[in-house]
Write a protein that holds these residues in place. Structure first.
Motif, PDB file in Angstrom:
ATOM      1  N   TYR A 270       0.483  -1.279  -0.093  1.00  0.00           N
ATOM      2  CA  TYR A 270       0.167   0.074   0.308  1.00  0.00           C
ATOM      3  C   TYR A 270       0.726   1.518  -0.148  1.00  0.00           C
ATOM      4  O   TYR A 270       2.326   1.763   0.719  1.00  0.00           O
ATOM      5  CB  TYR A 270      -0.756  -0.313   1.005  1.00  0.00           C
ATOM      6  N   PRO A 271       0.284   2.698  -0.249  1.00  0.00           N
ATOM      7  CA  PRO A 271       1.539   3.583  -0.574  1.00  0.00           C
ATOM      8  C   PRO A 271       1.484   3.824   0.674  1.00  0.00           C
ATOM      9  O   PRO A 271       0.430   4.082   1.818  1.00  0.00           O
ATOM     10  CB  PRO A 271       0.818   4.811  -0.965  1.00  0.00           C
ATOM     11  N   LYS A 272       2.640   4.782   1.246  1.00  0.00           N
ATOM     12  CA  LYS A 272       2.516   5.102   2.659  1.00  0.00           C
ATOM     13  C   LYS A 272       2.255   6.368   2.885  1.00  0.00           C
ATOM     14  O   LYS A 272       1.593   6.632   4.091  1.00  0.00           O
ATOM     15  CB  LYS A 272       4.396   6.109   1.926  1.00  0.00           C
ATOM     16  N   GLU A 273       1.413   7.099   2.633  1.00  0.00           N
ATOM     17  CA  GLU A 273       0.721   8.365   2.303  1.00  0.00           C
ATOM     18  C   GLU A 273      -0.797   7.457   3.088  1.00  0.00           C
ATOM     19  O   GLU A 273      -0.862   8.762   4.086  1.00  0.00           O
ATOM     20  CB  GLU A 273       0.308   9.093   1.232  1.00  0.00           C
ATOM     21  N   THR A 274      -1.209   6.988   3.167  1.00  0.00           N
ATOM     22  CA  THR A 274      -2.142   6.343   3.194  1.00  0.00           C
ATOM     23  C   THR A 274      -2.626   5.173   4.029  1.00  0.00           C
ATOM     24  O   THR A 274      -3.701   5.267   4.674  1.00  0.00           O
ATOM     25  CB  THR A 274      -3.552   6.650   1.902  1.00  0.00           C
ATOM     26  N   ARG A 275      -1.794   4.697   3.869  1.00  0.00           N
ATOM     27  CA  ARG A 275      -1.721   2.850   4.970  1.00  0.00           C
ATOM     28  C   ARG A 275      -1.551   3.259   5.966  1.00  0.00           C
ATOM     29  O   ARG A 275      -1.293   3.933   7.016  1.00  0.00           O
ATOM     30  CB  ARG A 275      -0.341   2.299   3.837  1.00  0.00           C
ATOM     31  N   LEU A 276      -1.803   1.280   6.927  1.00  0.00           N
ATOM     32  CA  LEU A 276      -1.849   1.837   8.520  1.00  0.00           C
ATOM     33  C   LEU A 276      -0.604   2.430   8.704  1.00  0.00           C
ATOM     34  O   LEU A 276       1.298   2.177   8.157  1.00  0.00           O
ATOM     35  CB  LEU A 276      -2.282   0.559   8.474  1.00  0.00           C
ATOM     36  N   PRO A 277      -0.162   2.070  10.519  1.00  0.00           N
ATOM     37  CA  PRO A 277       1.063   2.405  10.739  1.00  0.00           C
ATOM     38  C   PRO A 277       2.235   0.966  10.729  1.00  0.00           C
ATOM     39  O   PRO A 277       1.019   0.262  10.465  1.00  0.00           O
ATOM     40  CB  PRO A 277       1.211   3.005  11.915  1.00  0.00           C
ATOM     41  N   ASP A 278       3.446   0.967  10.541  1.00  0.00           N
ATOM     42  CA  ASP A 278       3.873  -0.030  10.158  1.00  0.00           C
ATOM     43  C   ASP A 278       3.854  -0.972  11.215  1.00  0.00           C
ATOM     44  O   ASP A 278       3.931  -2.314  11.665  1.00  0.00           O
ATOM     45  CB  ASP A 278       5.304  -0.045  10.279  1.00  0.00           C
ATOM     46  N   TYR A 279       2.998  -1.115  12.630  1.00  0.00           N
ATOM     47  CA  TYR A 279       3.458  -1.616  13.346  1.00  0.00           C
ATOM     48  C   TYR A 279       2.568  -2.767  13.392  1.00  0.00           C
ATOM     49  O   TYR A 279       2.197  -3.743  14.006  1.00  0.00           O
ATOM     50  CB  TYR A 279       2.157  -0.474  14.925  1.00  0.00           C
ATOM     51  N   ARG A 351     -15.299   4.318   6.113  1.00  0.00           N
ATOM     52  CA  ARG A 351     -13.235   4.007   6.465  1.00  0.00           C
ATOM     53  C   ARG A 351     -13.143   4.018   7.717  1.00  0.00           C
ATOM     54  O   ARG A 351     -13.285   5.331   7.803  1.00  0.00           O
ATOM     55  CB  ARG A 351     -13.204   4.934   4.670  1.00  0.00           C
ATOM     56  N   ILE A 352     -11.559   3.759   7.627  1.00  0.00           N
ATOM     57  CA  ILE A 352     -10.642   4.178   8.574  1.00  0.00           C
ATOM     58  C   ILE A 352      -9.803   4.636   8.264  1.00  0.00           C
ATOM     59  O   ILE A 352      -8.605   3.695   7.463  1.00  0.00           O
ATOM     60  CB  ILE A 352     -10.501   2.749   9.552  1.00  0.00           C
ATOM     61  N   ASP A 353      -9.586   6.147   8.346  1.00  0.00           N
ATOM     62  CA  ASP A 353      -8.148   6.637   8.396  1.00  0.00           C
ATOM     63  C   ASP A 353      -7.088   6.286   9.410  1.00  0.00           C
ATOM     64  O   ASP A 353      -7.814   7.042  10.927  1.00  0.00           O
ATOM     65  CB  ASP A 353      -8.412   7.942   7.200  1.00  0.00           C
ATOM     66  N   TYR A 354      -5.642   6.397   8.869  1.00  0.00           N
ATOM     67  CA  TYR A 354      -4.820   6.676   9.692  1.00  0.00           C
ATOM     68  C   TYR A 354      -4.657   7.699   9.974  1.00  0.00           C
ATOM     69  O   TYR A 354      -4.267   8.314   8.802  1.00  0.00           O
ATOM     70  CB  TYR A 354      -3.725   5.663   9.853  1.00  0.00           C
ATOM     71  N   ASN A 355      -4.848   8.416  11.335  1.00  0.00           N
ATOM     72  CA  ASN A 355      -4.184  10.004  10.991  1.00  0.00           C
ATOM     73  C   ASN A 355      -2.794   9.951  11.638  1.00  0.00           C
ATOM     74  O   ASN A 355      -2.952  10.292  13.473  1.00  0.00           O
ATOM     75  CB  ASN A 355      -4.424  10.915  10.866  1.00  0.00           C
ATOM     76  N   GLY A 356      -1.235   9.900  11.324  1.00  0.00           N
ATOM     77  CA  GLY A 356      -0.284  10.464  12.780  1.00  0.00           C
ATOM     78  C   GLY A 356      -0.064  11.594  12.862  1.00  0.00           C
ATOM     79  O   GLY A 356       0.662  11.815  14.109  1.00  0.00           O
ATOM     80  N   GLY A 357      -1.202  12.901  12.660  1.00  0.00           N
ATOM     81  CA  GLY A 357      -0.542  13.676  13.180  1.00  0.00           C
ATOM     82  C   GLY A 357      -1.612  14.529  13.716  1.00  0.00           C
ATOM     83  O   GLY A 357      -2.495  14.142  14.158  1.00  0.00           O
ATOM     84  N   ASN A 358      -2.262  16.123  13.170  1.00  0.00           N
ATOM     85  CA  ASN A 358      -3.379  16.710  13.237  1.00  0.00           C
ATOM     86  C   ASN A 358      -4.337  15.486  13.236  1.00  0.00           C
ATOM     87  O   ASN A 358      -4.747  14.978  11.980  1.00  0.00           O
ATOM     88  CB  ASN A 358      -2.896  18.201  12.859  1.00  0.00           C
TER      89      ASN A 358
END
Length: 514
Positions: A270-279, A351-358
């Motif tokens: 999956y593309p880095k911009e939208t995928r889940l964390p590597d965890y 849809r569940i999006d991962y948001n690593g920031g704001n």
């Protein structure tokens, strides 16, 4: 095309240029499925490595006891093989090596819409009294399945039987299961459930119990068995849990249950911009329709279970019925909604999006009134809005007349001097690039909504058949007068009574997992 009997059918259609060609149907596989009495269809399909297609089928047997019978299954393994009681015998389907019901099938689809048998299914083609399509047997209702796209391991949620308590003469209480098939096998039902807990043979004429089945050497001696008698050894579940709190997997909780399998996640696809964390790399997602949770399983080096943990535990889901990993690495959910057999307003594709920031703010809008005469002045409020990061919010108001206002305060006023409908909404901004626009609300300028009152005389709580309900309706309208002063003509009033029934309208008894 119609079939001679009721069937479960696997078909292929062409989908080109975003159009489904309904005339292109190729029937790949169909199997008899009785429709006289409920339940258990399975019906999940997915592709695995090598383009192999996996299809789940349920045991097509009823979990409810037969009316008028003295000795019944009572939520234990349904083993009634007396003539005329086919729907009460799970051994004719799940434990039958010569039947396609109560199975997970694995086939290779050919270009012309026929199919072939891949190497390594449970029975070699040509083995007497077996079906070569079978990959896993001994399943009850494998409602949602998934296949690990790297190693081909198969996962499914098994919706289990209903008995509340263990019985020394009958066998174990009911369990839902999450199953893992690293290779083809017999997963035991209706002779075993959970961690290979064994049911007993049972005589439905006399009510006498026989010996417990042996998971190492299960024997299907049902009169309705058209397959081999000596079955492959039973495989235990990967995770199992009853209605009560589980001693083995306490984090599964308690209550109704409906286990389902989601994907194994690999970040490299999956593309880095939208995928889940590597965890979450190389972890398995599973969920429960009734309990409302999503869990994640971590494997050890041999792909056995190491631990489970909650995923987005504070999110309320409205009965998740399917889960897929999108090509963007986001999780897509189908939510059935909270009513059984009804048109649920809370049903959704989510849809569940991962948001690593704001994180984006939450936006809400309310108006002090929805209609009024000209000039119509309304107060708008966004006071229910909030920001999960505690950021300072600003508000942009869309007023439905081509104008917008920006405020620092969560309130504004608007005046309309032209009659008409106005769709208003608010966009809430957090100052760090996050924004959310609220749902719209409709305001109507030029005429105030009438005030309608319905007064019921006598009992207001219950309806008793055959007893009249006495009611009166009064209307007050700012522009047009009221029923009391005679200015509103009763001939222009339309009154309709409607009522809602409970879920009994579905016509089937409620099961424990509901």
């Amino acid at each position: 095309s119609p079939a001679d009997t009721s069937v479960n059918r696997l078909s292929r259609f062409k989908f080109e240029n975003n159009v489904l060609d309904t005339a292109s149907e190729k029937i790949i596989l169909q199997l008899y499925s009785q429709r006289n009495i409920c339940c258990h269809t399975g019906g999940s399909i997915t592709f695995g490595p090598g383009g192999l297609l996996y299809l789940s089928t349920g045991d097509n047997s009823t979990p409810f006891d037969e009316p008028g019978q003295k000795y019944v299954s009572n939520g234990y393994g349904p083993l009634d093989d007396r003539p005329g009681h086919l729907q009460y015998d799970g051994r004719r389907t799940s434990a039958n090596t010569n039947a396609l019901r109560g199975k997970i099938l694995r086939i290779k689809i050919n270009a012309d819409g026929t199919y072939s048998i891949p190497d390594g299914n449970l029975f070699k083609p040509g083995t007497p009294n077996t079906r070569p399509e079978i990959y896993a047997m001994g399943t009850r209702n494998p409602y949602r399945i998934s296949v690990d796209r790297k190693n081909g391991y198969v996962y499914w949620g098994e919706v289990g039987p209903d008995a509340n308590n263990d019985d020394p003469n009958r066998g174990p209480r009911g369990y839902d299961e999450i199953n893992q098939a690293k290779k083809p096998g017999n997963f035991g039902y209706p002779m075993f459930v959970g961690n290979n807990y064994a049911y007993h043979l049972y005589d439905y004429e006399t009510g006498k119990s026989g010996p417990a089945f042996d998971p190492a050497k299960p024997v299907n001696n049902s009169r309705n068995n058209t397959g081999i008698k000596n079955l492959p050894p039973a495989q235990p579940a990967f995770i199992w849990y009853p209605y009560a709190k589980s001693p083995d997997f306490p984090s599964m909780g308690s209550g109704g249950r409906n286990a389902m399998a989601g994907p194994v996640y690999y970040n490299e696809f999956y593309p880095k911009e939208t995928r889940l964390p590597d965890y979450y790399n190389n972890k398995f997602f599973f969920y429960d329709w009734v309990r409302g949770w999503i869990k994640v399983a971590t494997f050890d080096k041999d792909y056995n279970l190491s631990k489970t943990e909650d995923f987005v535990p504070h999110t309320k889901f409205n009965a998740i019925i399917d889960m897929e990993m999108g090509p963007d690495g986001r999780i897509y959910l189908l939510e059935y909604g909270n009513g059984w057999f009804s048109k649920n307003k809370d049903a959704a594709l989510s849809r569940i999006d991962y948001n690593g920031g704001n994180r984006a703010p939450k936006a809400e809008i309310h108006a002090d009134k929805l209609s009024g005469g000209l000039p119509f002045k309304a107060k708008l409020s966004a006071k229910g809005s909030s920001d999960p990061d505690g950021d300072q919010l600003t508000y942009v108001w869309y007023l439905g007349n081509g104008n917008k206002q920006e405020t620092k305060e969560p309130e504004t006023e608007v005046t309309y001097t032209t009659a008409g409908e106005y769709a208003v909404s608010v966009e809430v901004l957090d100052g760090n690039g996050g924004s959310t626009r609220s749902n719209g609300i409709e305001l109507y300028a030029g005429n105030e909504t009438p005030e309608v009152k319905i007064n019921v005389t006598g009992n207001q709580m219950f309806y008793f058949p055959g007893k009249p309900v006495t009611y009166s309706v009064s209307v007050k309208d700012k522009e047009d007068g009221s029923t009391a002063d005679g200015k509103i003509d009763h001939a222009n009033l339309y009154i309709r009574s409607d009522y809602m029934e409970g879920n009994d309208k579905a016509g089937i008894p409620q099961q424990g997992h509901q």
